[in-house]
Design a protein around this motif. Structure first.
Motif, mmCIF file in Angstrom:
data_model
loop_
_atom_site.group_PDB
_atom_site.id
_atom_site.type_symbol
_atom_site.label_atom_id
_atom_site.label_comp_id
_atom_site.label_asym_id
_atom_site.label_seq_id
_atom_site.Cartn_x
_atom_site.Cartn_y
_atom_site.Cartn_z
ATOM 1 N N ALA A 94 17.048 -21.388 14.785
ATOM 2 C CA ALA A 94 15.382 -21.538 14.889
ATOM 3 C C ALA A 94 15.004 -19.870 15.324
ATOM 4 C CB ALA A 94 15.026 -22.365 16.769
ATOM 5 N N GLY A 95 15.230 -19.016 15.692
ATOM 6 C CA GLY A 95 15.371 -17.993 15.372
ATOM 7 C C GLY A 95 14.995 -17.404 14.398
ATOM 8 N N GLU A 96 16.265 -17.883 13.075
ATOM 9 C CA GLU A 96 16.297 -17.199 12.113
ATOM 10 C C GLU A 96 14.914 -17.772 11.372
ATOM 11 O OE1 GLU A 96 17.863 -15.281 9.904
ATOM 12 O OE2 GLU A 96 17.818 -14.066 10.987
ATOM 13 N N LEU A 97 14.794 -19.607 10.916
ATOM 14 C CA LEU A 97 13.729 -19.430 10.561
ATOM 15 C C LEU A 97 12.473 -18.908 10.721
ATOM 16 C CD1 LEU A 97 14.728 -23.608 11.423
ATOM 17 C CD2 LEU A 97 14.482 -22.219 9.001
ATOM 18 N N GLY A 142 4.299 -14.121 5.943
ATOM 19 C CA GLY A 142 3.088 -13.608 6.469
ATOM 20 C C GLY A 142 2.711 -15.220 6.491
ATOM 21 N N LEU A 143 3.425 -16.516 7.757
ATOM 22 C CA LEU A 143 2.738 -17.439 7.647
ATOM 23 C C LEU A 143 3.053 -17.197 9.387
ATOM 24 C CD1 LEU A 143 5.138 -20.382 5.307
ATOM 25 C CD2 LEU A 143 2.926 -19.587 5.584
ATOM 26 N N THR A 144 1.457 -18.007 10.098
ATOM 27 C CA THR A 144 1.620 -17.545 11.799
ATOM 28 C C THR A 144 2.453 -19.469 11.929
ATOM 29 O OG1 THR A 144 -0.239 -17.567 10.786
ATOM 30 C CG2 THR A 144 0.571 -18.355 13.414
ATOM 31 N N ALA A 145 3.765 -18.553 12.726
ATOM 32 C CA ALA A 145 4.502 -19.744 13.733
ATOM 33 C C ALA A 145 4.912 -18.957 15.220
ATOM 34 C CB ALA A 145 5.858 -19.639 12.942
ATOM 35 N N VAL A 146 4.917 -20.095 15.303
ATOM 36 C CA VAL A 146 4.814 -19.841 17.404
ATOM 37 C C VAL A 146 5.945 -19.417 18.180
ATOM 38 C CG1 VAL A 146 4.662 -20.829 19.348
ATOM 39 C CG2 VAL A 146 3.502 -21.421 18.053
ATOM 40 N N ARG A 147 7.170 -18.302 18.384
ATOM 41 C CA ARG A 147 8.443 -17.893 18.435
ATOM 42 C C ARG A 147 9.176 -18.873 19.230
ATOM 43 N NH1 ARG A 147 11.142 -13.807 18.279
ATOM 44 N NH2 ARG A 147 8.973 -12.497 17.597
ATOM 45 N N PRO A 148 9.620 -19.401 18.693
ATOM 46 C CA PRO A 148 10.271 -20.130 19.500
ATOM 47 C C PRO A 148 11.223 -20.446 20.612
ATOM 48 C CG PRO A 148 11.996 -19.631 17.400
ATOM 49 C CD PRO A 148 10.606 -18.318 17.248
ATOM 50 N N ASP A 149 11.272 -21.060 21.781
ATOM 51 C CA ASP A 149 12.353 -21.137 23.094
ATOM 52 C C ASP A 149 13.409 -21.939 23.142
ATOM 53 O OD1 ASP A 149 9.965 -18.590 24.428
ATOM 54 O OD2 ASP A 149 8.802 -19.960 25.417
ATOM 55 N N SER A 205 -3.593 -28.467 12.907
ATOM 56 C CA SER A 205 -2.379 -29.071 12.412
ATOM 57 C C SER A 205 -0.791 -28.502 11.843
ATOM 58 C CB SER A 205 -3.170 -29.680 10.970
ATOM 59 O OG SER A 205 -3.420 -30.868 11.460
ATOM 60 N N ARG A 206 0.334 -28.567 12.308
ATOM 61 C CA ARG A 206 1.464 -28.398 12.399
ATOM 62 C C ARG A 206 2.295 -28.930 11.051
ATOM 63 N NH1 ARG A 206 -1.007 -27.657 17.280
ATOM 64 N NH2 ARG A 206 -1.121 -26.387 18.637
ATOM 65 N N LEU A 207 3.664 -27.731 10.645
ATOM 66 C CA LEU A 207 4.784 -28.482 10.216
ATOM 67 C C LEU A 207 5.572 -27.683 10.785
ATOM 68 C CD1 LEU A 207 5.311 -27.638 6.895
ATOM 69 C CD2 LEU A 207 3.985 -29.293 7.437
ATOM 70 N N ARG A 208 6.468 -29.256 11.787
ATOM 71 C CA ARG A 208 7.354 -29.053 12.984
ATOM 72 C C ARG A 208 8.583 -28.308 12.220
ATOM 73 N NH1 ARG A 208 8.876 -31.947 18.205
ATOM 74 N NH2 ARG A 208 9.703 -32.989 16.524
ATOM 75 N N LEU A 209 9.546 -27.557 12.411
ATOM 76 C CA LEU A 209 10.812 -27.636 11.944
ATOM 77 C C LEU A 209 11.985 -27.516 13.421
ATOM 78 C CD1 LEU A 209 10.238 -24.325 9.323
ATOM 79 C CD2 LEU A 209 9.810 -26.631 8.797
ATOM 80 N N THR A 210 13.174 -28.352 13.168
ATOM 81 C CA THR A 210 13.576 -28.590 13.938
ATOM 82 C C THR A 210 14.740 -28.216 13.873
ATOM 83 O OG1 THR A 210 14.295 -30.287 13.530
ATOM 84 C CG2 THR A 210 12.536 -30.895 15.571
ATOM 85 N N ALA A 211 15.534 -27.124 13.948
ATOM 86 C CA ALA A 211 16.732 -26.126 14.346
ATOM 87 C C ALA A 211 17.614 -26.914 14.329
ATOM 88 C CB ALA A 211 16.392 -24.937 14.737
#
Length: 389
Positions: free
Chosen positions: A301-304, A312-319, A360-366
């Motif tokens: 998740a951290g690497e993604l 340059g994309l905006t993404a929330v830092r994953p916990d 709206s978001r894309l959600r990437l699940t590690a």
């Protein structure tokens, strides 16, 4: 001529279509070549040979279904073993298995907020304090509980404290441990402190924490030092990190005993199928033996996140395992997800009304089983297909 009672559905569909909000089912094949960042198989256990073998063995021994509700014929020795194993692994006194995580959340909220049906005396109306970012299952639980519900700002222990101060009588605070939209974690220790100041209970949906956070993946509640506390109840799903199906409520034995008699989604629902129980048990054993899977999924998740934000994309830092990447509009999010799929990558696509903030978001699940090469490939695909800002 009589009016067509479903005319309104066509009009509603047209409105959703114009807004880019129509949802469609997309059956996947068993041998898909896509890199999967859309599912919730965080630890890569759904196809683990020990897990699938245990599921098949359970089906052969116990049958394809549980045959009835848990209180009639739907409880097997396998269900009891899973409940003991979950409670032990997560650090709670007892556990109760349900047919889904959704059913577990409905059960926990409604049964812990409902009035006594035996005393003949109506107690004071309980208060439910619910985080604004909670999952739909917790929201529906609040609605079905018919208790007074106060929705407080997201991840704000002080708002919880102030709301509890203004209430007399029973109270329950409910929160996700890791929020499914942005993947951020709740401040559980501070929430528990606010609850204890006012004698309130804390219910935590640890669906996205189990298998990812805490020692060896024991969950966010365990990581916060709250597992096994007398005033804390947790719910988990078996369909994410454990790669199976179903859900469970974990907590003090007296709470679990209460749910057996009062939780409608336990009393009136058919028990979880034996194959799912066997698969979840096997996944727990793999996780006990391979605790590094939890650390690996956090690394992925951290690497993604690092790769997409560096570009340059905006993404929330994953916990935990969820990486949320902002899209400029619902239509752009849908096109982006479709372009990713065409390029060989499956991603989640969250749009209103699933996202209450309207973003709206894309959600990437590690996933713990992704190789470094697949991580690089997935991030490159997201970047290459990104819409113009």
């Amino acid at each position: 001529m009589p009016q067509d009672p479903f005319d309104w559905i066509d009009a509603e569909h047209e409105r959703r279509l114009a807004a880019g909000l129509v949802r469609t089912l997309r059956p996947r094949s068993a041998d898909s070549s896509l890199i999967d960042l859309a599912g919730n198989d965080y630890l890569g256990l759904t196809r683990h040979p020990e897990v699938t073998a245990a599921a098949a063995d359970a089906a052969r021994r116990w049958g394809a279904g549980a045959t009835g509700s848990r209180l009639v014929t739907g409880t097997t020795a396998l269900h009891a073993r899973l409940e003991e194993s979950l409670a032990d692994f997560c650090g709670f006194e007892a556990a109760l298995v349900f047919s889904s995580g959704y059913a577990a959340n409905l059960a926990a909220v409604t049964a812990l907020c409902g009035p006594s049906t035996m005393s003949g005396v109506s107690p004071s109306v309980p208060l439910v304090v619910s985080d604004a970012g909670n999952h739909a299952s917790l929201i529906d639980g609040c609605r079905l509980a018919r208790a007074e519900t106060a929705v407080v700002p997201h991840a704000d222990p002080e708002a919880v404290r102030k709301t509890l101060e203004a209430h007399e009588g029973r109270a329950l605070a409910v929160t996700d441990s890791v929020f499914s939209v942005d993947g951020d974690a709740a401040p559980l220790a501070a929430l528990a402190e606010a609850c204890r100041e006012h004698g309130a209970a804390l219910l935590v949906d640890d669906a996205h924490g189990l298998g990812v956070l805490g020692e060896g993946g024991r969950g966010a509640v365990h990581a916060a030092g709250l597992a096994g506390d007398a005033d804390v109840v947790a719910t988990v799903t078996l369909s994410k990190s454990l790669g199976s199906q179903g859900g469970a409520v974990l907590g003090p034995a007296r709470v679990i005993r209460h749910l057996v008699s009062h939780a409608r989604t336990f009393i009136f629902d058919t028990g979880l199928a034996p194959a799912a129980v066997g698969g979840a048990l096997a996944s727990l054993e793999v996780l006990r033996r391979e605790p590094g899977r939890a650390a690996r999924v956090r690394y992925v998740a951290g690497e993604l996140h690092r790769r997409v934000t560096a570009a340059g994309l905006t993404a929330v830092r994953p916990d935990a395992a969820v990486v949320s990447v902002r899209a400029p509009s619902p239509e752009a999010a849908v096109r982006w997800a479709a372009d990713c799929r065409t390029a060989g990558l499956a991603v989640g696509c969250f749009r209103p009304p699933s996202v209450p903030d309207g973003i709206s978001r894309l959600r990437l699940t590690a996933r713990a089983d992704l190789t470094d090469r697949q991580i690089e490939e997935a991030a490159d695909t997201v970047l290459r297909t990104a819409p113009a800002a």
